[in-house]
Design an enzyme around this catalytic site. Sequence first.
Site, mmCIF file in Angstrom:
data_model
loop_
_atom_site.group_PDB
_atom_site.id
_atom_site.type_symbol
_atom_site.label_atom_id
_atom_site.label_comp_id
_atom_site.label_asym_id
_atom_site.label_seq_id
_atom_site.Cartn_x
_atom_site.Cartn_y
_atom_site.Cartn_z
ATOM 1 N N SER A 6 0.801 -1.223 0.000
ATOM 2 C CA SER A 6 0.000 0.000 0.000
ATOM 3 C C SER A 6 0.836 1.277 0.000
ATOM 4 C CB SER A 6 -0.945 0.005 1.202
ATOM 5 O OG SER A 6 -1.807 -1.105 1.163
ATOM 6 N N HIS A 59 0.528 4.537 4.156
ATOM 7 C CA HIS A 59 -0.187 5.153 3.038
ATOM 8 C C HIS A 59 0.199 6.628 2.901
ATOM 9 C CE1 HIS A 59 -3.703 2.102 3.879
ATOM 10 N NE2 HIS A 59 -2.572 1.503 3.529
#
Length: 222
Positions: free
Chosen positions: A137, A197
Amino acid sequence: MSFDFERAGSGWRGDWRTPWFALPRWTGFFIRLNVIAYLATLLLGLFGWRERLALFFGLSRNGFCHGAVWQAVTYAFLHGGFLHLLLNMLTLFFLGPEVERALGERHFLSLYLVSAVVGGLGWLLFASPWALCVGASGAIFGVLAAYATLFPRRPMTVLVFLFPVTMLAWQWAAVLGVVQFLAVTGGAAENIAYAAHLFGGLAGGVYVWLLRKGRLAPWPPP
């Protein structure tokens, strides 16, 4: 020094009908590598090795601070489940080719790995000592931020609770960035690596910005 995004690209342009073997070099490579790694962990899990692999290759503050520095890279090729893998690889499939076409193979490779590492290191700043981080991610958010920086006014449609929502690329990047920031500063649960993220996305956006400003030399140097 300036960077010519048009000349750097391979000219590839695809959509959902494009077969996996026609993807640009590194986009296809990372998708295959992540899928192979996931299948390998499932297979080795049958012999009781899955937890050991996660502890050895997944990212943790305890492991990293005790010399397992490789975890800052290898964590990005492990996934906690099929849905986790699917969402990351679908995003890479749809956005990666355009970013790789614009940046060129070498800079896309660098962007992906830098985003993964910076995302992982950013996650370490907020993680508890024994928490474990796996997943691509951080790198994927880097690709997303790069896409939004390169093509800010390109429409993007995303399914939100099964409802299609269309916004410009920069708007999606801004919304997702704010969500990650609020989750990190608000102390959200550690089962989602919001900090990875956030920092991965920042790394991707800054990478393209520096490239545009001519602050990054060609890699490798001519």
